[in-house]
Design a protein around this motif. Sequence first.
Motif, PDB file in Angstrom:
ATOM      1  N   HIS A 145       0.841  -1.206  -0.096  1.00 26.03           N
ATOM      2  CA  HIS A 145       0.027   0.026  -0.060  1.00 26.03           C
ATOM      3  C   HIS A 145       0.825   1.271   0.262  1.00 26.03           C
ATOM      4  O   HIS A 145       0.365   2.415  -0.437  1.00 26.03           O
ATOM      5  CB  HIS A 145      -0.881   0.038   1.271  1.00 26.03           C
ATOM      6  N   MET A 146       2.197   1.315   0.398  1.00 21.12           N
ATOM      7  CA  MET A 146       2.789   2.321   0.705  1.00 21.12           C
ATOM      8  C   MET A 146       4.017   2.610  -0.258  1.00 21.12           C
ATOM      9  O   MET A 146       4.752   3.769   0.013  1.00 21.12           O
ATOM     10  CB  MET A 146       3.105   2.673   2.214  1.00 21.12           C
ATOM     11  N   LEU A 147       4.562   1.612  -0.730  1.00 19.59           N
ATOM     12  CA  LEU A 147       5.790   1.651  -1.607  1.00 19.59           C
ATOM     13  C   LEU A 147       5.521   1.595  -3.129  1.00 19.59           C
ATOM     14  O   LEU A 147       4.932   0.454  -3.501  1.00 19.59           O
ATOM     15  CB  LEU A 147       6.582   0.662  -1.292  1.00 19.59           C
ATOM     16  N   ALA A 148       5.818   2.421  -4.196  1.00 18.90           N
ATOM     17  CA  ALA A 148       5.481   2.699  -5.543  1.00 18.90           C
ATOM     18  C   ALA A 148       6.716   1.603  -5.793  1.00 18.90           C
ATOM     19  O   ALA A 148       7.657   1.513  -5.418  1.00 18.90           O
ATOM     20  CB  ALA A 148       5.689   3.993  -5.848  1.00 18.90           C
ATOM     21  N   GLU A 149       6.261   1.108  -7.020  1.00 23.97           N
ATOM     22  CA  GLU A 149       7.397   0.381  -7.796  1.00 23.97           C
ATOM     23  C   GLU A 149       8.756   1.381  -8.229  1.00 23.97           C
ATOM     24  O   GLU A 149       8.320   2.495  -8.459  1.00 23.97           O
ATOM     25  CB  GLU A 149       6.895  -0.208  -9.272  1.00 23.97           C
ATOM     26  N   GLY A 150       9.827   0.894  -8.105  1.00 26.52           N
ATOM     27  CA  GLY A 150      10.970   1.614  -8.470  1.00 26.52           C
ATOM     28  C   GLY A 150      11.309   2.812  -7.372  1.00 26.52           C
ATOM     29  O   GLY A 150      11.816   3.734  -7.607  1.00 26.52           O
ATOM     30  N   SER A 151      10.687   2.573  -6.157  1.00 24.17           N
ATOM     31  CA  SER A 151      10.811   3.565  -5.171  1.00 24.17           C
ATOM     32  C   SER A 151      11.978   3.243  -4.262  1.00 24.17           C
ATOM     33  O   SER A 151      12.410   4.410  -3.351  1.00 24.17           O
ATOM     34  CB  SER A 151       9.547   3.842  -4.296  1.00 24.17           C
TER      35      SER A 151
END
Length: 254
Positions: A145-151
């Motif tokens: 829920h809190m971490l975008a791809e490539g982050s």
Amino acid sequence: MTELTPAPAPQSAATATAAATRTPGQAPTGVTHPKTIKSYVRRAGRTTTGQAKAFEELGPRFVVPFAQQLLDAPAVFGRNAPLVLEIGFGMGEATAHIARVRPGDNFLCCEVHEPGVGALLKRIGEQDLTNIRILQHDAVEVIDHMLAEGSLDGVHIFFPDPWHKTKHNKRRLVQPPLVAKLAARLKPGGYLHCATDWEPYAEQMLEVLSAEPLLQNTASGFAPQPDYRPLTKFENRGLRLGHGVWDVVFVRRN
């Protein structure tokens, strides 16, 4: 470091650690978001007076609430810097050391064991660390829920519960579904570093990470211990008893 197994989600005073077994199920009473992965085991533990004081004084600044929206890391840390996720930091000894020797990086650390969170907060205060933020929540839900791809620039998983019995191996944290999630959230060139003192688990880690197409091993097998990872009291005790320690370090392919 401990890890999570299937059980109900924790309450506000959670006393458990993280794992990643994929199971169907609806949200428990009082939980507004669905859980597709249940990942808790209740563990005994008591928060000390010093840890409670650290919660009161430092919690508002360093503990980040779970939210069903992407994390704004620059806002949370107050700066733009490489972001490293740690899953299950136990009592925070290694976490504090790494944050101290790598002041240019931001460390987002997941742990639901309340005394462990209190202990790391206490270390943050004692060592005047500013580059750690804590999420006292299931790491799987944080990832979802809190971490975008490539982050992410890195991921640390140090000494997760080995679940020694063969019938319990499925409860181990490092499994293909979790590794796929983590690989997707790494930037190209970002790394995933796992460490364990249980050789069968080390072999499983190596096998699982090698099978993930987004990842590439940094060594021909197990990796040398990176200089930023300290030898903890737990690890030193194991080494004195003749136990080995294995590091596995993979990077996200470009």
